[in-house]
Scaffold this motif. Structure first.
Motif, short mmCIF file in Angstrom:
data_model
loop_
_atom_site.label_atom_id
_atom_site.label_comp_id
_atom_site.label_asym_id
_atom_site.label_seq_id
_atom_site.Cartn_x
_atom_site.Cartn_y
_atom_site.Cartn_z
N VAL A 36 0.84 -1.20 0.00
CA VAL A 36 0.00 0.00 0.00
C VAL A 36 0.87 1.25 0.00
CG1 VAL A 36 -1.88 -1.18 1.18
CG2 VAL A 36 -0.16 0.04 2.51
N SER A 37 0.29 2.39 -0.37
CA SER A 37 1.03 3.65 -0.36
C SER A 37 1.55 3.93 1.05
CB SER A 37 0.13 4.79 -0.82
OG SER A 37 -0.31 4.57 -2.13
N GLY A 38 2.84 4.26 1.14
CA GLY A 38 3.44 4.54 2.44
C GLY A 38 3.91 3.32 3.19
N SER A 39 3.93 2.15 2.53
CA SER A 39 4.33 0.92 3.22
C SER A 39 5.84 0.77 3.34
CB SER A 39 3.77 -0.31 2.49
OG SER A 39 4.27 -0.37 1.16
N GLY A 40 6.59 1.56 2.56
CA GLY A 40 8.05 1.50 2.64
C GLY A 40 8.73 1.08 1.35
N LYS A 41 7.98 0.94 0.26
CA LYS A 41 8.56 0.51 -1.01
C LYS A 41 9.65 1.46 -1.48
CE LYS A 41 4.73 0.78 -3.25
NZ LYS A 41 3.98 1.43 -2.17
N SER A 42 9.31 2.74 -1.53
CA SER A 42 10.28 3.73 -2.00
C SER A 42 11.46 3.85 -1.04
CB SER A 42 9.61 5.10 -2.16
OG SER A 42 8.62 5.06 -3.17
N SER A 43 11.21 3.63 0.24
CA SER A 43 12.30 3.72 1.23
C SER A 43 13.35 2.67 0.98
CB SER A 43 11.73 3.59 2.65
OG SER A 43 10.87 4.67 2.95
N ILE A 44 12.94 1.46 0.61
CA ILE A 44 13.91 0.40 0.38
C ILE A 44 14.56 0.50 -1.00
CG2 ILE A 44 12.29 -1.36 -0.50
CD1 ILE A 44 15.22 -2.03 1.88
N VAL A 45 13.76 0.83 -2.02
CA VAL A 45 14.27 0.82 -3.39
C VAL A 45 15.07 2.09 -3.71
CG1 VAL A 45 13.64 0.72 -5.84
CG2 VAL A 45 12.42 -0.69 -4.17
N PHE A 46 14.49 3.23 -3.43
CA PHE A 46 15.14 4.49 -3.80
C PHE A 46 16.07 5.01 -2.72
CE2 PHE A 46 11.23 4.31 -6.30
CZ PHE A 46 11.73 4.51 -7.58
N ASP A 47 15.56 5.05 -1.49
CA ASP A 47 16.33 5.69 -0.41
C ASP A 47 17.39 4.79 0.18
OD1 ASP A 47 14.65 7.83 -0.81
OD2 ASP A 47 13.26 7.26 0.79
N THR A 48 17.35 3.50 -0.12
CA THR A 48 18.37 2.58 0.40
C THR A 48 19.24 2.04 -0.73
OG1 THR A 48 16.91 1.95 2.23
CG2 THR A 48 18.78 0.51 1.77
N GLY A 422 0.55 -2.24 6.67
CA GLY A 422 -0.17 -0.99 6.43
C GLY A 422 0.78 0.09 5.94
N ALA A 423 0.44 1.33 6.27
CA ALA A 423 1.23 2.48 5.82
C ALA A 423 1.82 3.20 7.01
CB ALA A 423 0.34 3.43 5.01
N GLY A 424 2.86 3.98 6.75
CA GLY A 424 3.48 4.77 7.81
C GLY A 424 3.98 3.91 8.94
N ALA A 425 3.58 4.24 10.17
CA ALA A 425 4.01 3.47 11.33
C ALA A 425 3.46 2.05 11.33
CB ALA A 425 3.57 4.18 12.61
N HIS A 426 2.44 1.81 10.52
CA HIS A 426 1.84 0.47 10.44
C HIS A 426 2.48 -0.36 9.33
CE1 HIS A 426 -1.16 2.11 13.13
NE2 HIS A 426 -1.44 3.06 12.24
N GLY A 427 3.48 0.17 8.66
CA GLY A 427 4.15 -0.55 7.58
C GLY A 427 5.61 -0.78 7.90
N GLY A 428 6.42 -0.89 6.82
CA GLY A 428 7.86 -1.01 7.00
C GLY A 428 8.36 -2.39 7.31
N THR A 429 7.53 -3.44 7.13
CA THR A 429 7.99 -4.82 7.36
C THR A 429 7.80 -5.63 6.09
OG1 THR A 429 5.82 -5.54 8.17
CG2 THR A 429 7.39 -4.74 9.80
N LEU A 654 7.18 12.05 1.93
CA LEU A 654 5.97 11.32 1.55
C LEU A 654 6.16 10.63 0.21
CD1 LEU A 654 3.17 13.88 2.48
CD2 LEU A 654 4.27 12.17 3.92
N SER A 655 5.43 9.54 0.03
CA SER A 655 5.45 8.84 -1.25
C SER A 655 4.61 9.62 -2.27
CB SER A 655 4.88 7.43 -1.10
OG SER A 655 3.49 7.49 -0.81
N GLY A 656 4.72 9.21 -3.54
CA GLY A 656 3.94 9.88 -4.57
C GLY A 656 2.45 9.78 -4.34
N GLY A 657 1.98 8.59 -3.91
CA GLY A 657 0.56 8.41 -3.63
C GLY A 657 0.10 9.27 -2.48
N GLU A 658 0.93 9.40 -1.46
CA GLU A 658 0.57 10.23 -0.30
C GLU A 658 0.49 11.70 -0.69
OE1 GLU A 658 2.47 7.62 3.37
OE2 GLU A 658 3.77 8.86 2.13
N ARG A 659 1.42 12.15 -1.53
CA ARG A 659 1.39 13.55 -1.95
C ARG A 659 0.14 13.86 -2.76
NH1 ARG A 659 7.65 14.18 -4.03
NH2 ARG A 659 8.64 13.59 -2.07
#
Length: 790
Positions: A36-48, A422-429, A654-659
């Motif tokens: 889902v948007s904000g789950s951490g996809k961009s954080s792992i692919v782009f930011d890491t 989920g997204a945000g604090a509910h995601g990232g796993t 924020l992710s693109g979907g969140e923006r």
């Protein structure tokens, strides 16, 4: 720990909301990241992955070179192994200004310049003599821009007034200014005489006079002798013959009010000088080539190959190279573009595909290509073309990593990595890693929606009237007129370039200015902007704190008196280590809160400004329940599915979907009953799409009219009315193919004529949208049940 060379190994990633996750990603495969948007996809692919690859690549250069390259902070990760050089193909605007075109971006224009310099007659010289970005080839009148600005005298002057009455409407030349005194206090003109009473000679001197000096009397009695310039001459020198980007925003806006842009009369908009335009290959000039759509130019060049006259055969490198590049553009669905199209005018999806085409022609292998939702902005008919490009890059020996929501793209993956739950604090796993079939059988949110197809809406709303758009002829629209029903949800569909955004995003608002348009333009994403500031909630919060404390509201702003002096209200401290990579650390003085001690000393309802901005939107709605106006603003975040966002979180994270949803939230409080949304599902997971349509349904139920430009068939199914444009893109589009309900569109095979309702206009084939809607309905399967809480 030993790592296999065939996989990218990541241990302990903690960037943004990632929860110390570890991944093993197969190389030389097509890997799709979902969630889902904000789950951490961009954080792992782009930011890491992307950031660490680019950072380590930069370290291979000498300190001198490294100091002139972009700098990347080391991501928060325990270990990364087996990275290869990463190329990021994102959706950021291509940019490049007015001198960057589709032809220059794809390197097709240089091939055509070589072609004309060697085989065109009469020759204008070497290849640079055919470049509008080179003094040797550019039009001298417009410097190669193809357009010119001129002073609009009707807007600049009021002929009924005298100089002392304010005949010059341009404020920097207004009554009392130094510029005004040149004309009103130099003795050259009667300052009390209306401009309409000027003789032809007086008028010509006022506008274009030069070649003599005048004595100008200043406010303090001083007298200055200076060379006289007419109004037009002086304005042109000060504002049209210089770069106005350095002007104050207010002055720039004032200039824009009195100038008009048009085709350059020297080159008729073709950018080149007379010598370059005179050169021909057959009946065409190089400007003719640039103006043709890619598909048409491809046919012309293939004919040159076929004729083979004077060295222009299939072995000619310039012709062959241009043909191959144009074929790639056509194959990816951009055959409707022209090479002269400025890159600043292409959409995010078009820009990303143009970048993809460049890389497909590269001879590099063993790279890691990273794509950000390559299906964005694409009609389902075009997604298959993008898939072929992704597979082609993989088959050349590259690793292809794709962040994506589209089921058609997920289906072609060799490996899928699903983040959440989920997204945000509910995601990232990490919730799933494996094959597509395995994901489909999983109980994750992505797995449950991957094979799910919902039925068409059975009961559509009755319109409360109609909104008419008449005679639309902008860009490729062919004198289009449509009646859009009021009080319902309307979906405007069609392939990329068919005219949807022109009709609904430009013509409709021009004819009906009360419409609120939520387009794909960027929102403020600086480190100082936040969800609270974007929806207008930050100022009321500051006022509450100011009222309860007796302090000025500026004390509770991290951009003003309340800012931490150490980090200047940024929360982070960036240390430049000259020839080494910069180090970014959390500010020790404020602990990253951005505020100084004095600002934090004051509270409202038990919380200081830092604690308030740490609340997520759902918590904030409850906290400010006694402040109805403020709570209403905050509730817009919850209504668009962003209830988990902290009020003070930088929008740059924020992710693109969140923006996109944040921008929608900012418009929900507008005093209008007509909302126009341009592809609101961009960047959204299927689960989020259904939540978004639920929101749109609620808006309609509240008495609003909602019109969406959309490709997602799940949105089309839930619309009350559909307007389909086409049949193709560019000059092959611009026609209304269908108007009616989704059920009528489903049954349309292009053979009907007649009334507006559920009809195809003219003898045209059935729409591509109808074809893909039928496919979606044919694939109807119930989504697997969500796992029980236990």
């Amino acid at each position: 720990m030993a790592y296999g060379q065939g996989r990218i190994e990541i241990v302990g990633a903690r960037v943004n909301n990632l929860r110390d996750i570890s991944l093993s990603i197969p190389k030389n495969r097509l890997v799709v990241f979902t969630g889902v948007s904000g789950s951490g996809k961009s954080s792992i692919v782009f930011d890491t992955i992307a950031v660490e690859s680019q950072r380590q690549l930069n370290e291979t250069f000498t300190p001198f070179v490294r100091n002139r390259l972009p700098r990347y902070d080391k991501p928060d990760v325990t270990a990364i192994a087996n990275l290869s050089a990463a190329i990021v193909v994102d959706q950021k605007p291509v940019g490049g200004g007015s001198r960057s075109t589709v032809g220059t971006l794809t390197d097709i224009s240089p091939m055509l310049r070589v072609l004309f310099s060697r085989y065109g007659t009469p020759s204008a010289g070497y290849s640079h003599a055919y470049s509008f970005n080179d003094p040797a080839g550019m039009c001298p009148a417009c410097d190669g821009l193809g357009r010119s600005l001129r002073l609009d005298l009707d807007a600049f002057l009021d002929e009924e007034l005298s100089l002392q009455e304010g005949a010059i409407r341009f404020p920097p030349f207004g009554v009392g200014t130094w510029q005004w005194r040149i004309y009103a206090h130099s003795g050259t003109f009667d300052p009390a005489k209306p401009l309409r009473a000027y003789s032809p000679a007086e008028r010509d001197t006022l506008l274009h006079g030069e070649g003599f000096t005048v004595r100008v009397h200043g406010k303090n009695g001083s007298v200055n002798t200076m060379a006289f310039e007419g109004l037009v001459t002086r304005f042109t020198r000060l504002y049209l013959k210089r770069d106005t980007s350095g002007l104050a925003a207010r002055t720039r806006a004032q200039v824009e009010q009195v100038v008009r842009e048009g085709r350059c009369p020297g080159c008729d908009g073709r950018r080149l000088n007379a010598a370059a335009l005179a050169t021909r290959i057959g009946p065409h000039s190089i400007a003719d080539y640039g103006a043709m759509e890619v598909t048409d130019l491809l046919a012309v060049l293939r004919e040159l190959e076929h004729q083979g006259d004077g060295g222009l055969g299939p072995d000619n490198p310039a012709v062959g190279g241009a043909v191959r590049a144009l074929q790639r553009l056509e194959a990816i669905g951009l055959g409707y573009l022209s090479l002269e199209r400025e890159t600043s005018t292409v959409s995010g999806g078009e820009g990303q595909r143009l970048k993809m085409v460049r890389h497909l022609g590269s001879a590099l292998t063993g790279m890691t290509y990273i794509f950000d939702e390559p299906s964005s902005g694409l009609h389902p008919a075009d997604v298959g073309r993008v898939n072929q490009l992704l597979l082609a890059l993989r088959d050349k020996g590259n690793t292809v990593l794709v962040v994506e929501h589209d089921p058609d793209v997920i289906e072609i993956a060799d490996h899928v990595i699903d983040l959440g739950p989920g997204a945000g604090a509910h995601g990232g796993t990490l919730v799933y890693a494996g094959t597509v079939d395995g994901l489909r059988r999983s109980a994750t949110t992505t797995g449950r929606h991957l094979a799910a197809r919902r039925p068409l809406k059975t009961q559509v709303r009755e319109p409360a009237g109609h909104l008419e758009v008449t005679g639309a002829a902008l860009h490729n629209l062919r004198d289009v007129s449509v009646r859009l029903p009021l009080g319902v949800l309307t979906c405007v569909t069609g392939v990329a370039g068919s005219g949807k955004s022109t009709l609904i995003g430009q013509v409709l608002p021009a004819q009906h200015p009360h419409a609120v348009v939520v387009d794909q333009g960027a929102i403020g994403v600086s480190a100082r902007s936040s969800p609270a500031s974007h929806i207008g909630a930050l100022e009321p919060i500051r006022k509450l704190l100011a009222k309860s404390s007796g302090q000025p509201a500026g004390l509770f702003s991290s951009n003003a008196a309340g800012a931490c002096q150490t980090c200047e209200g940024r929360g982070l401290v960036h240390t430049d280590l000259a020839f080494m990579d910069p180090v970014t650390t959390v500010c020790e003085a404020c602990g990253g809160s951005r505020f100084n001690d004095e600002a934090r000393r004051h509270r409202w309802n038990g919380k200081d400004i830092v604690a308030i901005l740490a609340l997520d939107a759902e918590q904030a709605c409850a906290f400010f329940a006694g402040q109805p106006a403020l709570a209403a603003k905050l509730s817009t975040l919850v209504r668009v599915g962003l209830g988990y966002l902290a009020l003070g979180r930088p929008t740059s994270t924020l992710s693109g979907g969140e923006r996109q949803r944040l921008k929608l939230a900012g418009e929900l409080g507008a005093t209008t009953n007509l909302y126009v949304l341009d592809e609101p599902t961009t960047g959204l997971h299927p689960a989020d799409v259904h939540a978004l349509v639920d929101l749109l349904d609620r808006l309609v139920d509240q008495g609003n009219t909602v019109i969406v430009i959309e490709h997602d068939v799940e949105v089309i199914k839930r619309a009350d009315w559909v307007v389909d444009l086409g049949p193709g893109g560019g000059r092959h589009g611009g026609t209304v193919m269908f108007e009616g309900t989704p059920a009528q569109l489903l049954a349309d095979h292009g053979s009907v004529h007649g009334s507006v309702h559920g009809s195809v206009h003219g003898s045209v084939p059935g729409s591509l949208t109808a074809r893909h809607l039928r496919r979606s309905v044919a694939e109807l399967t119930p989504p697997p049940a969500a796992p029980s809480p236990g």
